[in-house]
Structure formats: C-alpha cells, structure tokens
Write a protein that holds these residues in place. Structure first.
Motif, PDB file in Angstrom:
ATOM      1  N   LEU A  79      27.754  32.754  26.922  1.00 59.23           N
ATOM      2  CA  LEU A  79      26.933  33.160  28.061  1.00 59.23           C
ATOM      3  C   LEU A  79      25.677  33.855  27.559  1.00 59.23           C
ATOM      4  CD1 LEU A  79      29.552  34.730  30.519  1.00 59.23           C
ATOM      5  CD2 LEU A  79      28.827  32.361  30.329  1.00 59.23           C
ATOM      6  N   ALA A  80      24.548  33.505  28.152  1.00 65.36           N
ATOM      7  CA  ALA A  80      23.293  34.207  27.905  1.00 65.36           C
ATOM      8  C   ALA A  80      23.024  35.044  29.150  1.00 65.36           C
ATOM      9  CB  ALA A  80      22.164  33.216  27.653  1.00 65.36           C
ATOM     10  N   VAL A  81      23.109  36.351  29.002  1.00 64.47           N
ATOM     11  CA  VAL A  81      23.006  37.289  30.119  1.00 64.47           C
ATOM     12  C   VAL A  81      21.655  38.003  30.042  1.00 64.47           C
ATOM     13  CG1 VAL A  81      24.091  39.240  31.279  1.00 64.47           C
ATOM     14  CG2 VAL A  81      25.511  37.622  30.004  1.00 64.47           C
ATOM     15  N   PRO A  82      20.762  37.751  30.998  1.00 63.65           N
ATOM     16  CA  PRO A  82      19.433  38.384  30.957  1.00 63.65           C
ATOM     17  C   PRO A  82      19.503  39.911  30.974  1.00 63.65           C
ATOM     18  CG  PRO A  82      19.460  36.597  32.554  1.00 63.65           C
ATOM     19  CD  PRO A  82      20.894  36.832  32.133  1.00 63.65           C
ATOM     20  N   ALA A  83      18.473  40.534  30.445  1.00 62.32           N
ATOM     21  CA  ALA A  83      18.377  41.997  30.451  1.00 62.32           C
ATOM     22  C   ALA A  83      18.507  42.518  31.874  1.00 62.32           C
ATOM     23  CB  ALA A  83      17.033  42.430  29.852  1.00 62.32           C
TER      24      ALA A  83
ATOM     25  N   ARG B  34      15.396  47.075  28.245  1.00 67.13           N
ATOM     26  CA  ARG B  34      15.460  46.282  27.022  1.00 67.13           C
ATOM     27  C   ARG B  34      14.751  44.963  27.260  1.00 67.13           C
ATOM     28  NH1 ARG B  34      21.500  46.635  24.835  1.00 67.13           N
ATOM     29  NH2 ARG B  34      20.661  45.446  23.094  1.00 67.13           N
ATOM     30  N   ALA B  35      14.138  44.442  26.249  1.00 70.97           N
ATOM     31  CA  ALA B  35      13.309  43.242  26.388  1.00 70.97           C
ATOM     32  C   ALA B  35      14.046  41.969  25.997  1.00 70.97           C
ATOM     33  CB  ALA B  35      12.054  43.393  25.538  1.00 70.97           C
ATOM     34  N   TYR B  36      15.362  42.020  25.969  1.00 72.78           N
ATOM     35  CA  TYR B  36      16.081  40.822  25.556  1.00 72.78           C
ATOM     36  C   TYR B  36      17.423  40.707  26.265  1.00 72.78           C
ATOM     37  CZ  TYR B  36      17.806  44.520  22.511  1.00 72.78           C
ATOM     38  OH  TYR B  36      18.285  45.707  22.037  1.00 72.78           O
ATOM     39  N   ALA B  37      17.927  39.501  26.248  1.00 73.76           N
ATOM     40  CA  ALA B  37      19.222  39.187  26.851  1.00 73.76           C
ATOM     41  C   ALA B  37      20.348  39.429  25.834  1.00 73.76           C
ATOM     42  CB  ALA B  37      19.234  37.721  27.287  1.00 73.76           C
ATOM     43  N   LEU B  38      21.559  39.437  26.348  1.00 78.19           N
ATOM     44  CA  LEU B  38      22.750  39.489  25.506  1.00 78.19           C
ATOM     45  C   LEU B  38      23.422  38.115  25.494  1.00 78.19           C
ATOM     46  CD1 LEU B  38      24.502  42.830  26.553  1.00 78.19           C
ATOM     47  CD2 LEU B  38      23.072  42.393  24.552  1.00 78.19           C
TER      48      LEU B  38
ATOM     49  N   ASP C 298      22.490  40.695  20.838  1.00 82.46           N
ATOM     50  CA  ASP C 298      21.196  40.475  21.478  1.00 82.46           C
ATOM     51  C   ASP C 298      20.667  39.122  20.987  1.00 82.46           C
ATOM     52  OD1 ASP C 298      19.184  40.970  19.183  1.00 82.46           O
ATOM     53  OD2 ASP C 298      20.433  42.773  19.151  1.00 82.46           O
ATOM     54  N   VAL C 299      19.865  38.461  21.810  1.00 83.89           N
ATOM     55  CA  VAL C 299      19.361  37.125  21.506  1.00 83.89           C
ATOM     56  C   VAL C 299      18.632  37.078  20.167  1.00 83.89           C
ATOM     57  CG1 VAL C 299      17.745  35.325  22.261  1.00 83.89           C
ATOM     58  CG2 VAL C 299      19.363  36.306  23.884  1.00 83.89           C
ATOM     59  N   PRO C 300      17.721  38.014  19.864  1.00 87.80           N
ATOM     60  CA  PRO C 300      17.046  37.930  18.568  1.00 87.80           C
ATOM     61  C   PRO C 300      18.001  37.939  17.373  1.00 87.80           C
ATOM     62  CG  PRO C 300      15.872  39.441  20.004  1.00 87.80           C
ATOM     63  CD  PRO C 300      17.168  39.102  20.695  1.00 87.80           C
TER      64      PRO C 300
ATOM     65  N   SER D  57      16.954  28.924  22.155  1.00 88.05           N
ATOM     66  CA  SER D  57      15.516  28.658  21.988  1.00 88.05           C
ATOM     67  C   SER D  57      14.968  27.858  23.159  1.00 88.05           C
ATOM     68  CB  SER D  57      15.266  27.902  20.684  1.00 88.05           C
ATOM     69  OG  SER D  57      15.481  28.746  19.588  1.00 88.05           O
ATOM     70  N   ASP D  58      15.731  26.867  23.633  1.00 86.32           N
ATOM     71  CA  ASP D  58      15.307  26.086  24.799  1.00 86.32           C
ATOM     72  C   ASP D  58      15.181  26.968  26.037  1.00 86.32           C
ATOM     73  OD1 ASP D  58      15.212  23.792  23.252  1.00 86.32           O
ATOM     74  OD2 ASP D  58      17.113  22.967  24.027  1.00 86.32           O
ATOM     75  N   LEU D  59      16.145  27.898  26.219  1.00 92.41           N
ATOM     76  CA  LEU D  59      16.077  28.819  27.361  1.00 92.41           C
ATOM     77  C   LEU D  59      14.840  29.707  27.264  1.00 92.41           C
ATOM     78  CD1 LEU D  59      19.832  29.909  27.709  1.00 92.41           C
ATOM     79  CD2 LEU D  59      18.533  28.430  29.266  1.00 92.41           C
ATOM     80  N   LEU D  60      14.533  30.165  26.062  1.00 87.95           N
ATOM     81  CA  LEU D  60      13.341  30.988  25.867  1.00 87.95           C
ATOM     82  C   LEU D  60      12.071  30.175  26.131  1.00 87.95           C
ATOM     83  CD1 LEU D  60      14.389  32.921  22.665  1.00 87.95           C
ATOM     84  CD2 LEU D  60      14.053  33.908  24.929  1.00 87.95           C
ATOM     85  N   ASP D  61      12.026  28.962  25.589  1.00 88.99           N
ATOM     86  CA  ASP D  61      10.833  28.114  25.754  1.00 88.99           C
ATOM     87  C   ASP D  61      10.578  27.761  27.214  1.00 88.99           C
ATOM     88  OD1 ASP D  61      10.448  28.166  23.031  1.00 88.99           O
ATOM     89  OD2 ASP D  61      11.297  26.161  22.681  1.00 88.99           O
ATOM     90  N   SER D  62      11.665  27.613  27.986  1.00 92.34           N
ATOM     91  CA  SER D  62      11.521  27.246  29.401  1.00 92.34           C
ATOM     92  C   SER D  62      11.215  28.454  30.287  1.00 92.34           C
ATOM     93  CB  SER D  62      12.798  26.569  29.900  1.00 92.34           C
ATOM     94  OG  SER D  62      13.848  27.521  30.027  1.00 92.34           O
ATOM     95  N   GLY D  63      11.325  29.661  29.738  1.00 89.89           N
ATOM     96  CA  GLY D  63      11.101  30.869  30.519  1.00 89.89           C
ATOM     97  C   GLY D  63      12.341  31.358  31.242  1.00 89.89           C
ATOM     98  N   ALA D  64      13.489  30.696  31.028  1.00 89.21           N
ATOM     99  CA  ALA D  64      14.730  31.103  31.687  1.00 89.21           C
ATOM    100  C   ALA D  64      15.259  32.426  31.131  1.00 89.21           C
ATOM    101  CB  ALA D  64      15.794  30.013  31.541  1.00 89.21           C
ATOM    102  N   LEU D  65      14.906  32.750  29.898  1.00 91.44           N
ATOM    103  CA  LEU D  65      15.248  34.032  29.274  1.00 91.44           C
ATOM    104  C   LEU D  65      13.977  34.630  28.707  1.00 91.44           C
ATOM    105  CD1 LEU D  65      18.485  33.478  27.155  1.00 91.44           C
ATOM    106  CD2 LEU D  65      18.282  34.710  29.308  1.00 91.44           C
ATOM    107  N   ASP D  66      13.936  35.949  28.665  1.00 89.90           N
ATOM    108  CA  ASP D  66      12.806  36.641  28.081  1.00 89.90           C
ATOM    109  C   ASP D  66      13.336  37.476  26.930  1.00 89.90           C
ATOM    110  OD1 ASP D  66      10.306  37.673  27.619  1.00 89.90           O
ATOM    111  OD2 ASP D  66      10.441  39.179  29.183  1.00 89.90           O
TER     112      ASP D  66
END
Length: 120
Positions: free
Chosen positions: A25-29, A43-47, A70-72, A105-114
């Motif tokens: 699961l990618a859980v937004p901040a 926080r500027a990132y998702a878990l 965290d995503v990074p 990376s696809d979620l980040l590129d699409s703007g679905a995650l920040d």
C-alpha cells in the motif's frame, strides 16, 4: 471481513520469488492506512506498507508485516528488502522490489503521490 481504506491509498499485489503473496500500500502523507499508521500532514512523503496475503483472517489486506517505509527510502533501495528479521518468508527479492519501485515512480510521475525523489 470488511476494512475501510481511504480512496487516496494505492494498492499493488505482488508475489515474491519465494512464492509469498504480498500486498503493498502507498499511503499519502496525512492519510491513515489500514493499521492507522499516519504520515503526519507536515511530512512531504507517503508511507509504503507491506501485508502478507496468506493470512486474510488478519484483515482485508492480510497480515501486516510490521514494515512501513517512507517512499524515498523504498526508491533508494537497489536490492531486496527484509521486512521483518524474525520471519524468514517476509523478504522481498530484488526483482519484486524493482517492480514496487517502478510502481511508486509511476504514482509519483502521475501526481497520485507527492514525495521527494531519492538523492542518489
């Protein structure tokens, strides 16, 4: 067993090279995941959370492995990932982690995650 999940949470099902079905699961901040872990709003990132789908009695996603990152940090990994040192089957091989990194990376590129990109 029904479990509420925020619509902002993204789900990926994978099977490791060891045959273990996992849910990622990618859980937004600022959004609570199924286990109520919350990335604080400042926080500027998702878990990223990992669940073992062999155990549906533990919840709609399976048994929480206790691993959340965290995503990074996930994007910085280049090999596999040991989710819990006490459970041998909770190791994600390098190829499966590569698929998870591409998905994030696809979620980040699409703007679905920040989230900030890794430094390396």
């Amino acid at each position: 067993m029904t479990e509420a999940i925020a619509p902002e949470v993204h789900v990926m099902d994978v099977q490791t090279a060891y045959g273990i079905p996992l849910r990622v699961l990618a859980v937004p901040a600022g959004v609570a995941g199924p286990n109520r872990f919350r990335a604080p709003a400042d926080r500027a990132y998702a878990l990223v959370e990992f669940y073992d789908r062999r155990y549906p009695r533990c919840g709609a996603h399976g048994q929480f492995t206790g691993a959340y990152y965290d995503v990074p940090s996930v994007l910085d990994t280049r090999d596999g990932l040991n989710l819990h040192g006490g459970v041998q089957s909770w190791t994600v091989d390098a190829e499966t982690m590569g698929a998870v990194r591409r998905w994030l990376s696809d979620l980040l590129d699409s703007g679905a995650l920040d989230a900030p990109r890794p430094r390396g």
